[in-house]
Design a protein around this motif. Structure first.
Motif, PDB file in Angstrom:
ATOM      1  N   ASN A 149      95.273 -17.053 -30.492  1.00  0.00           N
ATOM      2  CA  ASN A 149      94.473 -16.714 -29.310  1.00  0.00           C
ATOM      3  C   ASN A 149      95.202 -17.072 -28.029  1.00  0.00           C
ATOM      4  O   ASN A 149      95.363 -16.253 -27.145  1.00  0.00           O
ATOM      5  CB  ASN A 149      93.108 -17.417 -29.370  1.00  0.00           C
ATOM      6  CG  ASN A 149      92.158 -16.760 -30.358  1.00  0.00           C
ATOM      7  OD1 ASN A 149      92.163 -15.543 -30.504  1.00  0.00           O
ATOM      8  ND2 ASN A 149      91.356 -17.561 -31.039  1.00  0.00           N
ATOM      9  N   ASP A 150      95.637 -18.324 -27.925  1.00  0.00           N
ATOM     10  CA  ASP A 150      96.433 -18.727 -26.764  1.00  0.00           C
ATOM     11  C   ASP A 150      97.341 -19.895 -27.160  1.00  0.00           C
ATOM     12  O   ASP A 150      97.260 -20.407 -28.286  1.00  0.00           O
ATOM     13  CB  ASP A 150      95.552 -19.087 -25.564  1.00  0.00           C
ATOM     14  CG  ASP A 150      94.622 -20.249 -25.844  1.00  0.00           C
ATOM     15  OD1 ASP A 150      95.120 -21.342 -26.173  1.00  0.00           O
ATOM     16  OD2 ASP A 150      93.387 -20.078 -25.730  1.00  0.00           O
ATOM     17  N   VAL A 151      98.192 -20.336 -26.225  1.00  0.00           N
ATOM     18  CA  VAL A 151      99.237 -21.298 -26.551  1.00  0.00           C
ATOM     19  C   VAL A 151      98.728 -22.716 -26.774  1.00  0.00           C
ATOM     20  O   VAL A 151      99.498 -23.592 -27.185  1.00  0.00           O
ATOM     21  CB  VAL A 151     100.312 -21.326 -25.445  1.00  0.00           C
ATOM     22  CG1 VAL A 151     101.019 -19.991 -25.360  1.00  0.00           C
ATOM     23  CG2 VAL A 151      99.701 -21.703 -24.098  1.00  0.00           C
ATOM     24  N   SER A 152      97.455 -22.969 -26.529  1.00  0.00           N
ATOM     25  CA  SER A 152      96.915 -24.307 -26.719  1.00  0.00           C
ATOM     26  C   SER A 152      96.106 -24.439 -28.008  1.00  0.00           C
ATOM     27  O   SER A 152      95.644 -25.527 -28.345  1.00  0.00           O
ATOM     28  CB  SER A 152      96.035 -24.706 -25.531  1.00  0.00           C
ATOM     29  OG  SER A 152      94.900 -23.846 -25.450  1.00  0.00           O
ATOM     30  N   LYS A 153      95.931 -23.318 -28.731  1.00  0.00           N
ATOM     31  CA  LYS A 153      95.104 -23.315 -29.935  1.00  0.00           C
ATOM     32  C   LYS A 153      95.974 -23.086 -31.176  1.00  0.00           C
ATOM     33  O   LYS A 153      97.120 -22.636 -31.080  1.00  0.00           O
ATOM     34  CB  LYS A 153      94.049 -22.208 -29.824  1.00  0.00           C
ATOM     35  CG  LYS A 153      93.110 -22.362 -28.626  1.00  0.00           C
ATOM     36  CD  LYS A 153      92.220 -23.578 -28.781  1.00  0.00           C
ATOM     37  CE  LYS A 153      91.315 -23.760 -27.557  1.00  0.00           C
ATOM     38  NZ  LYS A 153      90.429 -22.633 -27.318  1.00  0.00           N
ATOM     39  N   PRO A 154      95.408 -23.367 -32.354  1.00  0.00           N
ATOM     40  CA  PRO A 154      96.195 -23.211 -33.587  1.00  0.00           C
ATOM     41  C   PRO A 154      96.679 -21.777 -33.799  1.00  0.00           C
ATOM     42  O   PRO A 154      95.971 -20.813 -33.501  1.00  0.00           O
ATOM     43  CB  PRO A 154      95.208 -23.618 -34.682  1.00  0.00           C
ATOM     44  CG  PRO A 154      94.195 -24.466 -33.995  1.00  0.00           C
ATOM     45  CD  PRO A 154      94.064 -23.913 -32.613  1.00  0.00           C
TER      46      PRO A 154
END
Length: 367
Positions: free
Chosen positions: A341-346
């Motif tokens: 989903n985005d760079v901060s999520k798994p």
């Protein structure tokens, strides 16, 4: 005790048995291999009281008896004997070992066998069958994600559980998670989820030939694996395994499909300049292009551009390159799917087309 046996036949069993001895303290009885001869049946046992091994082979027996010998030295002796028939004779607190032509002779001191721990194997009806290939495939897909941090004891093994449609195996070290859910053709009885220690997973894999079946028995505290005339067993990890299902993302909006072999080779190339401590590489996702690169101010940089199928917004993220390589190396498909989903999520890394396994990876900070 007195018997003769083929060197190669015995070597295989002693090598297996030695894996289960307490090798850090091989002067104790737990560093020994127990041999019991009854007629033409030689029973071989070893245990470090966490794991153990019991096997039986046919030999030419002449005089029944029981001895315990130091595991590492006994293995070294058998390994270095020439192939052919070897004789074993117990005599005055030593076991004499000699070749058929008597040109090679050894004497190894034996210890008191009465001190060897008792080992109880469950009855045959308590075991169920599972194909060796299925169990080995499951171990291959998760074993690298097991934590080696002893403070995270519950993660020092792989979860093994049964649900309605499959048998699952899961491992995590807190920064990544590997999951496989395999549908098994043979009947598997219900059992409570267990955590199998990492070392025992490696031993199961070593003993597998990917053909035929293992017979498995699971008790409240142990797991037993029967392979022909051999039984391997291990204590289970008692600490509760983390709740893994909430870690696996259920809805991911971005997908990048890239050739698996090309991606693997790109990671290996650019990782030349990666610092061992962090193992960080950068992934730059753009329309139909994936750039893999690394920069090291003290050494240099490496970059490779790959063609891929991706039509999401441009995203740059950092990854531990070993967390990518480990699962990619055991995938059997031509392509790999990287979903996020985005760079901060798994991120989820899985084969394309989809199989029965996937790998969840937490990205690193870019800076």
């Amino acid at each position: 005790m007195k018997f003769v046996c083929d060197q190669e036949k015995l070597l295989k069993e002693i090598s297996n048995a030695n894996d289960f001895t307490a090798q850090r303290n091989n002067l104790t009885v737990l560093g020994g291999i127990y041999l019991n001869l009854e007629g033409n049946n030689l029973t071989i046992k070893s245990t470090d009281q966490k794991m153990g091994y019991v096997s039986r082979i046919e030999v030419s027996g002449e005089e029944d008896g029981t001895v315990t010998v130091m595991g590492t030295k006994f293995l070294d002796i058998i390994k270095n004997l020439p192939s052919g028939v070897i004789s074993f004779i117990e005599d005055d607190k030593v076991l004499k070992i000699r070749t058929e032509d008597s040109r090679v002779n050894f004497k190894i001191i034996i210890s008191d066998s009465s001190a060897f721990p008792s080992i109880t194997i469950p009855s045959t009806e308590q075991f169920f069958s599972i194909a060796q290939k299925d169990l080995t495939d499951m171990i291959n897909q998760v074993s690298f994600a097991v934590s080696d941090d002893e403070s995270k004891y519950a993660m020092n093994g792989a979860l093994f559980e049964k649900n309605e449609s499959s048998v699952n195996m899961v491992a995590t070290d807190g920064r990544r998670l590997s999951f496989i859910g395999r549908k098994i053709e043979s009947f598997i009885p219900d059992f409570s989820p267990i955590t199998i220690p990492s070392r025992f997973l490696s031993i199961i894999r070593k003993n597998s030939i990917n053909e035929g079946s293992f017979d498995v028995c699971i008790t409240d505290s142990s797991i037993f694996i029967k392979n022909g005339e051999s039984v391997l067993f291990s204590n289970l990890i008692k600490n509760e395994f983390p709740s893994y299902r909430r870690v696996i993302p259920q809805s991911l909006s971005k997908n990048c499909i890239v050739n698996r072999k090309d991606f693997e080779e790109a990671i290996k190339r650019v990782s030349i300049f990666v610092e061992n401590k962090f193992k960080k590489i950068i992934l730059d996702f753009k329309e139909n292009t994936l750039t893999v690169y690394t920069q090291n101010d003290n050494l240099g940089e490496g970059t490779q551009v790959l063609e891929c199928s991706y039509n999401g917004e441009p995203i740059v993220c950092a990854m531990n390159y070993m967390y990518l390589l480990d699962p990619i190396k055991v995938m059997e498909t031509e392509s790999v799917n990287i979903s996020f989903n985005d760079v901060s999520k798994p991120f989820v890394v899985k084969p394309e087309p989809e199989r029965d396994y996937l790998h969840v990876i937490m990205p690193m900070n870019l800076n």
